[in-house]
Design an enzyme around this catalytic site. Structure first.
Site, PDB file in Angstrom:
ATOM      1  N   GLU A   1      10.080  16.943 -25.589  1.00 39.05           N
ATOM      2  CA  GLU A   1       9.398  17.411 -24.369  1.00 39.05           C
ATOM      3  C   GLU A   1       9.958  18.768 -23.931  1.00 39.05           C
ATOM      4  OE1 GLU A   1       6.764  15.845 -23.201  1.00 39.05           O
ATOM      5  OE2 GLU A   1       6.980  13.679 -23.445  1.00 39.05           O
TER       6      GLU A   1
ATOM      7  N   HIS B   1       0.224  15.003 -26.930  1.00 33.29           N
ATOM      8  CA  HIS B   1       0.202  13.622 -26.446  1.00 33.29           C
ATOM      9  C   HIS B   1      -1.015  12.834 -26.915  1.00 33.29           C
ATOM     10  CE1 HIS B   1       3.521  15.014 -24.064  1.00 33.29           C
ATOM     11  NE2 HIS B   1       3.612  13.912 -23.352  1.00 33.29           N
TER      12      HIS B   1
ATOM     13  N   LYS C   1       7.823  22.567 -15.078  1.00 31.41           N
ATOM     14  CA  LYS C   1       7.022  21.408 -14.667  1.00 31.41           C
ATOM     15  C   LYS C   1       6.684  21.484 -13.179  1.00 31.41           C
ATOM     16  CE  LYS C   1       5.750  16.797 -15.017  1.00 31.41           C
ATOM     17  NZ  LYS C   1       5.783  15.542 -15.710  1.00 31.41           N
TER      18      LYS C   1
ATOM     19  N   LYS D   1       3.487  11.162 -11.704  1.00 31.92           N
ATOM     20  CA  LYS D   1       2.621  10.287 -12.512  1.00 31.92           C
ATOM     21  C   LYS D   1       3.332   8.961 -12.669  1.00 31.92           C
ATOM     22  CE  LYS D   1      -0.169  13.256 -15.444  1.00 31.92           C
ATOM     23  NZ  LYS D   1      -0.423  13.681 -16.834  1.00 31.92           N
TER      24      LYS D   1
ATOM     25  N   GLU E   1      -4.032  17.004 -12.149  1.00 28.41           N
ATOM     26  CA  GLU E   1      -4.464  17.297 -13.513  1.00 28.41           C
ATOM     27  C   GLU E   1      -5.948  17.599 -13.648  1.00 28.41           C
ATOM     28  OE1 GLU E   1      -2.377  15.000 -16.576  1.00 28.41           O
ATOM     29  OE2 GLU E   1      -4.193  15.120 -17.765  1.00 28.41           O
TER      30      GLU E   1
ATOM     31  N   ARG F   1      -2.385  21.281 -15.472  1.00 32.19           N
ATOM     32  CA  ARG F   1      -1.441  20.184 -15.740  1.00 32.19           C
ATOM     33  C   ARG F   1      -1.752  19.481 -17.072  1.00 32.19           C
ATOM     34  NH1 ARG F   1       1.360  15.701 -11.730  1.00 32.19           N
ATOM     35  NH2 ARG F   1       2.618  14.802 -13.390  1.00 32.19           N
TER      36      ARG F   1
ATOM     37  N   HIS G   1       8.450   7.511 -27.369  1.00 35.33           N
ATOM     38  CA  HIS G   1       7.446   8.440 -26.841  1.00 35.33           C
ATOM     39  C   HIS G   1       7.709   9.879 -27.313  1.00 35.33           C
ATOM     40  CE1 HIS G   1       4.537  10.128 -24.052  1.00 35.33           C
ATOM     41  NE2 HIS G   1       5.472  10.977 -23.634  1.00 35.33           N
TER      42      HIS G   1
ATOM     43  N   ARG H   1       0.820  -1.234   0.000  1.00 34.65           N
ATOM     44  CA  ARG H   1       0.000   0.000   0.000  1.00 34.65           C
ATOM     45  C   ARG H   1       0.841   1.265   0.000  1.00 34.65           C
ATOM     46  NH1 ARG H   1      -3.202  -3.137   3.704  1.00 34.65           N
ATOM     47  NH2 ARG H   1      -4.864  -4.103   2.498  1.00 34.65           N
TER      48      ARG H   1
ATOM     49  N   HIS I   1       0.129   9.625 -28.391  1.00 41.22           N
ATOM     50  CA  HIS I   1      -0.163   8.310 -27.807  1.00 41.22           C
ATOM     51  C   HIS I   1      -0.820   7.397 -28.845  1.00 41.22           C
ATOM     52  CE1 HIS I   1      -0.116   9.631 -23.280  1.00 41.22           C
ATOM     53  NE2 HIS I   1       1.083   9.458 -23.779  1.00 41.22           N
TER      54      HIS I   1
ATOM     55  N   ASN J   1       0.209  17.793 -21.562  1.00 38.02           N
ATOM     56  CA  ASN J   1      -0.082  16.716 -22.511  1.00 38.02           C
ATOM     57  C   ASN J   1      -0.201  17.226 -23.942  1.00 38.02           C
ATOM     58  OD1 ASN J   1      -0.182  14.665 -20.576  1.00 38.02           O
ATOM     59  ND2 ASN J   1      -2.220  15.338 -19.969  1.00 38.02           N
TER      60      ASN J   1
HETATM   61  P1  NAD Z   1      13.107   4.627 -21.794  1.00 38.56           P
HETATM   62  O1  NAD Z   1      12.876   4.612 -20.348  1.00 38.56           O
HETATM   63  O2  NAD Z   1      12.655   3.457 -22.580  1.00 38.56           O
HETATM   64  O3  NAD Z   1      14.662   4.870 -22.059  1.00 38.56           O
HETATM   65  C1  NAD Z   1      15.137   4.863 -23.375  1.00 38.56           C
HETATM   66  C2  NAD Z   1      16.296   3.861 -23.571  1.00 38.56           C
HETATM   67  O4  NAD Z   1      17.469   4.417 -23.021  1.00 38.56           O
HETATM   68  C3  NAD Z   1      16.086   2.542 -22.883  1.00 38.56           C
HETATM   69  O5  NAD Z   1      16.629   1.533 -23.702  1.00 38.56           O
HETATM   70  C4  NAD Z   1      16.932   2.666 -21.622  1.00 38.56           C
HETATM   71  O6  NAD Z   1      17.366   1.447 -21.095  1.00 38.56           O
HETATM   72  C5  NAD Z   1      18.076   3.487 -22.134  1.00 38.56           C
HETATM   73  N1  NAD Z   1      18.778   4.290 -21.163  1.00 38.56           N
HETATM   74  C6  NAD Z   1      18.247   5.019 -20.155  1.00 38.56           C
HETATM   75  N2  NAD Z   1      19.176   5.793 -19.595  1.00 38.56           N
HETATM   76  C7  NAD Z   1      20.339   5.525 -20.244  1.00 38.56           C
HETATM   77  C8  NAD Z   1      21.661   6.024 -20.131  1.00 38.56           C
HETATM   78  N3  NAD Z   1      21.962   7.006 -19.295  1.00 38.56           N
HETATM   79  N4  NAD Z   1      22.602   5.521 -20.943  1.00 38.56           N
HETATM   80  C9  NAD Z   1      22.298   4.564 -21.858  1.00 38.56           C
HETATM   81  N5  NAD Z   1      21.061   4.085 -22.036  1.00 38.56           N
HETATM   82  C10 NAD Z   1      20.093   4.562 -21.230  1.00 38.56           C
HETATM   83  O7  NAD Z   1      12.445   5.903 -22.484  1.00 38.56           O
HETATM   84  P2  NAD Z   1      12.192   7.403 -21.980  1.00 38.56           P
HETATM   85  O8  NAD Z   1      12.083   8.192 -23.210  1.00 38.56           O
HETATM   86  O9  NAD Z   1      13.127   7.791 -20.938  1.00 38.56           O
HETATM   87  O10 NAD Z   1      10.764   7.309 -21.289  1.00 38.56           O
HETATM   88  C11 NAD Z   1       9.612   7.044 -22.027  1.00 38.56           C
HETATM   89  C12 NAD Z   1       8.502   6.669 -21.061  1.00 38.56           C
HETATM   90  O11 NAD Z   1       8.247   7.758 -20.176  1.00 38.56           O
HETATM   91  C13 NAD Z   1       7.196   6.355 -21.731  1.00 38.56           C
HETATM   92  O12 NAD Z   1       6.715   5.143 -21.239  1.00 38.56           O
HETATM   93  C14 NAD Z   1       6.267   7.503 -21.343  1.00 38.56           C
HETATM   94  O13 NAD Z   1       4.935   7.106 -21.264  1.00 38.56           O
HETATM   95  C15 NAD Z   1       6.836   7.900 -20.019  1.00 38.56           C
HETATM   96  N6  NAD Z   1       6.556   9.284 -19.645  1.00 38.56           N
HETATM   97  C16 NAD Z   1       6.058   9.498 -18.408  1.00 38.56           C
HETATM   98  C17 NAD Z   1       5.819  10.799 -17.993  1.00 38.56           C
HETATM   99  C18 NAD Z   1       5.337  11.043 -16.608  1.00 38.56           C
HETATM  100  O14 NAD Z   1       4.987  12.184 -16.280  1.00 38.56           O
HETATM  101  N7  NAD Z   1       5.343  10.055 -15.744  1.00 38.56           N
HETATM  102  C19 NAD Z   1       6.097  11.878 -18.840  1.00 38.56           C
HETATM  103  C20 NAD Z   1       6.617  11.611 -20.102  1.00 38.56           C
HETATM  104  C21 NAD Z   1       6.841  10.300 -20.494  1.00 38.56           C
HETATM  105  N1  GLY Z   2       4.005  14.507 -18.679  1.00 48.32           N
HETATM  106  C1  GLY Z   2       2.743  15.034 -18.330  1.00 48.32           C
HETATM  107  C2  GLY Z   2       2.549  15.238 -16.873  1.00 48.32           C
HETATM  108  O1  GLY Z   2       3.394  14.925 -16.074  1.00 48.32           O
HETATM  109  O2  GLY Z   2       1.529  15.716 -16.489  1.00 48.32           O
END
Ligand code: NAD
Ligand code: GLY
Length: 368
Positions: A185, A248, A227, A143, A237, A241, A265, A121, A252, A245
């Site tokens: 972004e 997005h 942010k 998020k 949101e 907030r 992404h 939890r 998406h 998006n």
């Molecule tokens: P990812 O986490 O897949 O990382 C991209 C690649 O880089 C992966 O292969 C990873 O292993 C590699 N990697 C990471 N750091 C590294 C480093 N320092 N050196 C070498 N390789 C490295 O992709 P991302 O673009 O970081 O994240 C995308 C995800 O984030 C999506 O799932 C998206 O939905 C999510 N997201 C969430 C929010 C939120 O607010 N929570 C906002 C935007 C995106």
């Molecule tokens: N990436 C969108 C949010 O965090 O709200």
């Protein structure tokens, strides 16, 4: 080391930004009273690069660290992988007095964050983002989510980290494609909130692409400032907030229709932002010159902005599952010129989308 505050009353925390190394991380965990027993959740790529630096560093400061490793990739951002995190947490004896560190990009951060939100939890967690995208966006704001076969990030929770530790030098090992995807972004913040920052990005593309440490630090700091401010005003949101998006809803849909992981992404968001800008122009909220500037900046960061060739109907079905749909009406984020924003309800998205969708060449990345 710079510190920014995310002001959320008793859930407030700091974002630490350092140009180089993980020095200061253990001290920060001590400062915030983080549990001494830690599960370090990372993936098979990032673990060997940075997990093996962080674990001994924390151990030297008296923390006990257990590694929890998952597969690498958006296709693993699902309930099976989440289950494997729970299994490893249980098997390594993590209890309510344990803490979790999410080390990696947005995929690890979102999934490990959701595991922290739900395991027993809820146990405290911190984010150590290692991609551009994670450092400017996903690690801040709480998020957390996994994907469902029917839509991205549909299962999740708002659950704030206790701290975010950004080591800019960790981007040195990130592959080019992911560096560029993260820039989408960064551009988003300029288009939505800060015209001066947008202009600064236009003037600093080359240095940013060369990973110039001080330029990157500025881009990351400004993105995190924006942010943090937005999250502090609207954590869950219900208003502003949603503006984060921008691009997005369509993005998406591109990710889902292409098959998770094929289009990154950030790449999908770049495509979505230009579609959103075209809609904005169609509705009289920005000039054609603004659309061209947004498109040009994204292209100069090496991003393709042409939507892949799916049918209008496929796009509309995918977009109808967007989290911003309310009683069947799609809320769409528009840029007002460059540097300002507006949320509109679109009850007939098909008409507008068909009017603005590019008839140009299909996207090279998606059609391979
Ligand atoms: P990812 O986490 O897949 O990382 C991209 C690649 O880089 C992966 O292969 C990873 O292993 C590699 N990697 C990471 N750091 C590294 C480093 N320092 N050196 C070498 N390789 C490295 O992709 P991302 O673009 O970081 O994240 C995308 C995800 O984030 C999506 O799932 C998206 O939905 C999510 N997201 C969430 C929010 C939120 O607010 N929570 C906002 C935007 C995106
Ligand atoms: N990436 C969108 C949010 O965090 O709200």
């Amino acid at each position: 080391m710079e510190r920014l505050n995310v002001g959320l009353d008793d859930r407030s925390y700091q974002i630490l930004i350092t140009p180089e190394g993980f020095e200061g991380f253990a001290e920060e965990l001590c400062r915030i009273g983080f549990p001494r027993q830690i599960a370090l959740v990372t993936n098979v790529t990032v673990g060997p690069l940075y997990g093996e630096i962080i674990a001994p560093l924390l151990q030297r400061h008296g923390f006990s660290v257990r590694m929890v490793t998952i597969e690498d990739g958006e296709i693993y951002k699902n309930s099976e992988t989440l289950d494997s995190i729970y299994t490893q947490l249980i098997e390594t004896g993590c209890d309510r007095h344990s803490g979790l560190i999410a080390l990696g990009g947005g995929v690890v951060g979102d999934m490990a964050g959701y595991a922290a939100a739900t395991y027993l939890r809820g146990i405290p967690f911190v984010q150590v983002p290692t991609t551009v995208l994670a450092q400017v966006d996903s690690s801040v704001g709480g998020k957390t989510a996994i994907n469902h076969p029917l839509g991205k990030n549909l299962i999740g929770a708002f659950y704030q980290p206790k701290s975010v530790f950004i080591n800019i030098a960790s981007l040195d090992t990130l592959d080019r494609r992911n560096v560029l995807a993260g820039m989408a972004e960064v551009v988003k913040y300029g288009v939505m909130f800060d015209r001066d920052f947008f202009c600064w990005l236009e003037n600093n593309v080359t240095s940013l692409l060369e990973l110039d440490r001080s330029k990157l630090a500025h881009a990351i700091r400004r993105s995190c400032e924006i942010k943090a401010d937005v999250v502090a005003r609207d954590e869950k949101e219900s208003s502003v907030r949603a503006v984060l998006n921008y691009g997005h809803t369509f993005g998406h849909a591109v990710e889902q229709l292409s098959g998770y992981g094929k289009v990154l992404h950030g790449e999908a968001v770049a495509i979505g932002m230009v579609v959103a800008a075209r809609i904005s122009h169609f509705l009289g909220e920005c000039s054609l010159e603004d659309v061209e500037r947004i498109s040009r900046l994204l292209r100069s960061f090496g991003l393709c902005v042409d939507p892949p060739e799916f049918s209008l109907e496929e796009y509309l079905i995918a977009m109808s599952r967007d989290k911003k749909v309310q009683s069947g009406v799609l809320k769409f984020i528009l840029n007002v010129g460059i540097g300002d924003n507006k949320i509109v309800s679109i009850d007939e998205p098909g008409k507008i989308l068909s009017a603005v969708l590019s008839r140009g060449l299909p996207c090279q990345i998606c059609s391979e």
